[in-house]
Design a protein around this motif. Structure first.
Motif, mmCIF file in Angstrom:
data_model
loop_
_atom_site.group_PDB
_atom_site.id
_atom_site.type_symbol
_atom_site.label_atom_id
_atom_site.label_comp_id
_atom_site.label_asym_id
_atom_site.label_seq_id
_atom_site.Cartn_x
_atom_site.Cartn_y
_atom_site.Cartn_z
ATOM 1 N N GLY A 203 0.798 -1.224 0.000
ATOM 2 C CA GLY A 203 0.000 0.000 0.000
ATOM 3 C C GLY A 203 0.828 1.270 0.000
ATOM 4 N N LEU A 204 1.974 1.269 -0.705
ATOM 5 C CA LEU A 204 2.817 2.462 -0.762
ATOM 6 C C LEU A 204 2.180 3.524 -1.651
ATOM 7 C CD1 LEU A 204 6.336 0.811 -1.211
ATOM 8 C CD2 LEU A 204 5.166 1.406 0.903
ATOM 9 N N ASP A 205 2.429 4.787 -1.328
ATOM 10 C CA ASP A 205 2.029 5.890 -2.189
ATOM 11 C C ASP A 205 3.119 6.950 -2.108
ATOM 12 O OD1 ASP A 205 1.755 7.037 0.261
ATOM 13 O OD2 ASP A 205 -0.369 7.490 0.101
ATOM 14 N N GLY A 206 2.966 7.990 -2.887
ATOM 15 C CA GLY A 206 3.982 9.038 -2.884
ATOM 16 C C GLY A 206 3.755 10.022 -4.004
ATOM 17 N N THR A 207 4.772 10.838 -4.267
ATOM 18 C CA THR A 207 4.712 11.859 -5.314
ATOM 19 C C THR A 207 6.017 11.858 -6.102
ATOM 20 O OG1 THR A 207 5.490 13.530 -3.740
ATOM 21 C CG2 THR A 207 3.107 13.356 -4.072
ATOM 22 N N LEU A 208 5.907 12.194 -7.375
ATOM 23 C CA LEU A 208 7.053 12.368 -8.264
ATOM 24 C C LEU A 208 7.046 13.811 -8.736
ATOM 25 C CD1 LEU A 208 9.381 11.212 -10.079
ATOM 26 C CD2 LEU A 208 7.631 10.762 -11.798
ATOM 27 N N THR A 209 8.058 14.566 -8.363
ATOM 28 C CA THR A 209 8.136 15.985 -8.696
ATOM 29 C C THR A 209 9.243 16.191 -9.724
ATOM 30 O OG1 THR A 209 7.427 16.540 -6.445
ATOM 31 C CG2 THR A 209 8.388 18.306 -7.779
ATOM 32 N N PRO A 240 2.977 2.650 5.541
ATOM 33 C CA PRO A 240 2.312 2.686 6.858
ATOM 34 C C PRO A 240 3.279 2.367 7.994
ATOM 35 C CG PRO A 240 1.842 0.626 5.755
ATOM 36 C CD PRO A 240 2.671 1.424 4.795
ATOM 37 N N GLN A 241 2.795 2.562 9.222
ATOM 38 C CA GLN A 241 3.512 2.221 10.451
ATOM 39 C C GLN A 241 4.750 3.108 10.630
ATOM 40 O OE1 GLN A 241 2.129 0.190 12.600
ATOM 41 N NE2 GLN A 241 0.523 -0.614 11.284
ATOM 42 N N VAL A 242 5.825 2.569 11.172
ATOM 43 C CA VAL A 242 7.014 3.339 11.517
ATOM 44 C C VAL A 242 8.181 2.909 10.635
ATOM 45 C CG1 VAL A 242 6.289 3.710 13.898
ATOM 46 C CG2 VAL A 242 7.602 1.663 13.317
ATOM 47 N N ALA A 260 7.216 9.775 9.193
ATOM 48 C CA ALA A 260 6.489 10.904 8.629
ATOM 49 C C ALA A 260 5.179 11.077 9.388
ATOM 50 C CB ALA A 260 6.231 10.684 7.140
ATOM 51 N N GLU A 261 4.328 11.968 8.884
ATOM 52 C CA GLU A 261 3.079 12.283 9.577
ATOM 53 C C GLU A 261 2.145 11.088 9.638
ATOM 54 O OE1 GLU A 261 -0.662 15.447 9.174
ATOM 55 O OE2 GLU A 261 1.053 15.553 7.816
ATOM 56 N N ARG A 262 2.058 10.311 8.563
ATOM 57 C CA ARG A 262 1.136 9.174 8.514
ATOM 58 C C ARG A 262 1.871 7.879 8.199
ATOM 59 N NH1 ARG A 262 -3.170 11.027 4.239
ATOM 60 N NH2 ARG A 262 -1.217 11.724 3.266
ATOM 61 N N GLY A 263 3.020 7.655 8.838
ATOM 62 C CA GLY A 263 3.778 6.435 8.606
ATOM 63 C C GLY A 263 5.246 6.755 8.406
ATOM 64 N N TRP A 264 5.903 6.015 7.517
ATOM 65 C CA TRP A 264 7.304 6.253 7.207
ATOM 66 C C TRP A 264 7.423 6.757 5.774
ATOM 67 C CZ3 TRP A 264 9.493 3.702 3.097
ATOM 68 C CH2 TRP A 264 8.826 2.562 2.640
#
Length: 661
Positions: A203-209, A240-242, A260-264
């Motif tokens: 369930g990874l997510d992120g951004t590409l800038t 998720p998690q730490v 991070a704010e909502r996980g690692w």
């Protein structure tokens, strides 16, 4: 001994049979609904128990016995639902018997006085009283009985199930999440022992800038298997998690994930070439392909002048026209010229300058067009005027990238040239390509030796310049192929096609700043071109000297046999496909018993094939997407094999079975 016959079909019997089917469906549906209601109700009780224990212990471990009990509550709910449904289905088995259904109707209609039971009994199938019995049964309506049964067996459990589902839906999210944890979120090892974490690589997510100079918007990454971005783009990947216990490696470089704010999260910059991003969490492992696209230098096409030209007199105007294109955006462009004057070595002079310099503001295509009089350049006899178009992109990260068009040469003839006839022929086109390719190989070897001392940005810029020179030689080979084939009307020597493909491999490697990997195909192209030159008897300068042989002296003095030895076929030139075939076969074989490792092997193979075999990389990308989505990957795996082995060779007709036919 005779057996009783089955009762014949009558309207009353048909109605009782229909009643049996309806009653069977109602009882079965009711049993399933009661089982589901017990299951969901048990889950609600489990969540409430978890919340109560957590509130009583203020989040601390409740002790091993209570933790085990909390773990068993969801399992007990599941077993309760299954047992409830099974018991009710067992009790409803009477609906399969027509006699039992008749008794069920008789209980609700006492006025029948066992007429229905007698009617369905096979012993009375031939009784003369069946007509009277059928008339009595026909007067009784079973629909009210079935409606009452539907309310009791279906509507009541349905209402109970809806109530349980509603109660579960309004529970806080933390309570429902506790049901997904095997121990209800608690440890069974006593205080101080943490609960086991799930796989944190799902369930990874992120951004590409993209880099700022592109002006492109950031894109969202949703559980990616491949990250395709421009070199220099910034990637932020979150899970998720730490972060503690997670290791991340990009190629051979270790990265440090952080909370991070909502996980690692982990951050990195897309490198210049394709690499694998490897994430490890305890026994879990995941590989993501980082498919880097370098910012290409601008591509230019000089349309005017169309050919090299020799001027007898300097008059008129020079029309210049060039098309420009870039994968990201053009910054500026111009025409550059050099004028060489002089009659011999040691007294040459050079003049240079620019024409029609303009900016493009980041557009992907542009055009340079200008007409200037020849008088502006003050040309005289013997001068050589060279002109080309030059463009720059807006790359402020590793550039700017600089692209060149082909060079056109305009020579001013001397008056003395028309007083005599030159008889020495010019070297063929293949010879000029051979000399240019040799110089390119020397420059590539020199760049590879200087690699440890050079910074990354100038190294990439110099490699892209060599890539442009290689592309120019490749275009020259294509021109020779077109000339020899009559623009496709005749078959061309297959060696030219081999050289053309080798040059393409060299261009690709130089474009991604890999001169070491560009040298083998460039040298292979040079060897093939040299062989072609010797085969077709091309000579670089003039004509060969005649051989003088004393025939009478050497006749009959030879010792070699005139019988030619047998020929054996030469091994084909090595291709990138050879080193992929074995690894691909092993990875596919692993799919049968170790799919996780097979996916990792295919992912690494895709990273390595992005540069050398793009068709294989595309097919492997589709196969990996299908495997991770648990879909059939047969078609993309076959496409990957076809990309490695090529299309099968087919014959128009079958060969003979023996040599006698």
């Amino acid at each position: 001994m005779s057996t009783a016959a089955a009762p014949v079909s009558t309207p009353a019997l048909d109605r009782i049979r229909s009643t049996r089917r309806t009653l069977t469906a109602l009882l079965g549906t009711g049993a399933i609904l009661w089982g589901a209601a017990v299951l969901v109700g048990g889950l609600v009780v489990s969540a409430l128990a978890y919340a109560a224990v957590k509130a009583a212990t203020h989040g601390a471990s409740p002790g091993p016995l209570l933790a085990i009990l909390l773990r068993l509550l969801p399992i007990a709910a599941l077993l309760g639902g299954v047992v409830t449904a099974g018991v009710l289905l067992w009790r409803a088995r009477f609906a399969r018997s027509l006699e039992r259904v008749a008794l069920w109707v008789e209980e609700r209609a006492p006025s029948l006085r066992y007429a229905l039971v007698t009617l369905v009994d096979p012993l009375y199938a031939a009784s003369p009283a069946r007509t009277q019995l059928d008339a009595v049964v026909a007067g009784v309506q079973t629909a009210p009985f079935l409606r009452e049964a539907a309310i009791r067996t279906v509507l009541r459990p349905a209402a109970a199930l809806l109530a349980a589902v509603a109660a579960f839906a309004v529970l806080p999210g933390a309570w429902r999440a506790a049901l997904a944890a095997p121990a209800g979120g608690f440890s069974i090892g006593g205080p101080g022992v943490e609960a086991p974490l799930p796989n944190r690589l799902l369930g990874l997510d992120g951004t590409l800038t993209p880099p700022a100079y592109t002006g492109w918007r950031a894109t969202r990454l949703d559980d990616p298997t491949t990250i395709d971005g421009l070199a220099g783009s910034r990637v932020v990947l979150r899970g998720p998690q730490v972060a503690r216990g997670i290791s991340v490696t990009l190629g051979g470089q270790s990265l440090a994930p952080h909370d991070a704010e909502r996980g690692w999260a982990v951050e990195f910059t897309v490198p210049d070439s394709a690499v694998a991003l490897t994430l490890t969490d305890r026994q879990y492992r995941r590989i993501i392909v980082i498919e880097s696209r370098p910012d290409e230098a601008p591509v230019l096409k000089l349309r005017l002048p169309a050919h090299d030209t020799t001027l007898r007199t300097v008059s008129g105007s020079l029309a210049l026209d060039a098309n420009l294109a870039d994968d990201v955006g053009l910054a500026r462009g111009r025409f550059e010229f050099i004028i060489a004057s002089g009659e011999g070595e040691g007294n040459f002079t050079f003049r240079s300058g620019n024409l029609d310099e303009r900016t493009f503001g980041g557009t992907q295509t542009g055009r340079l067009s200008i007409t200037v009089p020849f008088s502006q350049f003050a040309l005289k006899e013997g001068d050589q005027f060279s002109i080309r178009a030059v463009a720059f992109d807006g790359n402020t990260l590793s550039g700017p990238g600089k692209g060149y068009s082909e060079t056109r040469i305009i020579r001013v003839a001397r008056q003395s040239e028309y007083d005599s006839l030159a008889v020495t022929p010019a070297p063929p086109s293949a010879d000029t390509a051979l000399m240019s390719l040799r110089m390119l190989i020397i420059a590539t070897e020199k760049l590879e030796k200087q690699r440890p001392q050079m910074a990354r940005a100038p190294f990439v810029a110099e490699a892209q310049k060599l890539a442009h020179q290689a592309e120019t030689i490749r275009d020259k080979i294509k021109t020779i192929m077109d000339e020899q084939s009559g623009d496709g009307q005749f078959a061309v020597n297959p060696v030219y096609t081999e050289i053309y493909n080798y040059m393409w491999d060299g261009v690709r490697s130089l474009s991604v700043a890999e001169p070491k990997e560009a040298l083998p195909p460039l040298k292979a192209a040079y060897a093939a071109l040299k062989k072609l030159q010797n085969t077709q008897k091309y000579y670089v300068r003039g004509q060969s000297a005649p051989l003088i042989v004393n025939v009478d002296r050497v006749r009959m003095t030879g010792t070699d046999s005139v019988r030619a030895s047998g020929r054996s076929p030469r091994a084909g030139a090595p291709t990138p496909n050879d080193r992929f075939a074995t690894r691909y076969a092993k990875a596919v074989e692993l799919l049968q018993h170790d799919s996780t490792r097979a996916v990792e092997e295919l992912t690494v193979l895709r990273v390595e094939s992005l540069r050398d075999l793009p068709a294989l990389a595309d097919a492997l990308g589709q196969a990996l997407a299908a495997l991770q989505a648990h879909r059939d990957a047969t078609a993309p795996l076959l496409a990957a094999r076809r990309a490695i082995e090529g299309r099968p060779h087919t014959l128009d007709t079958l060969s003979a079975w023996s040599g006698t036919w």
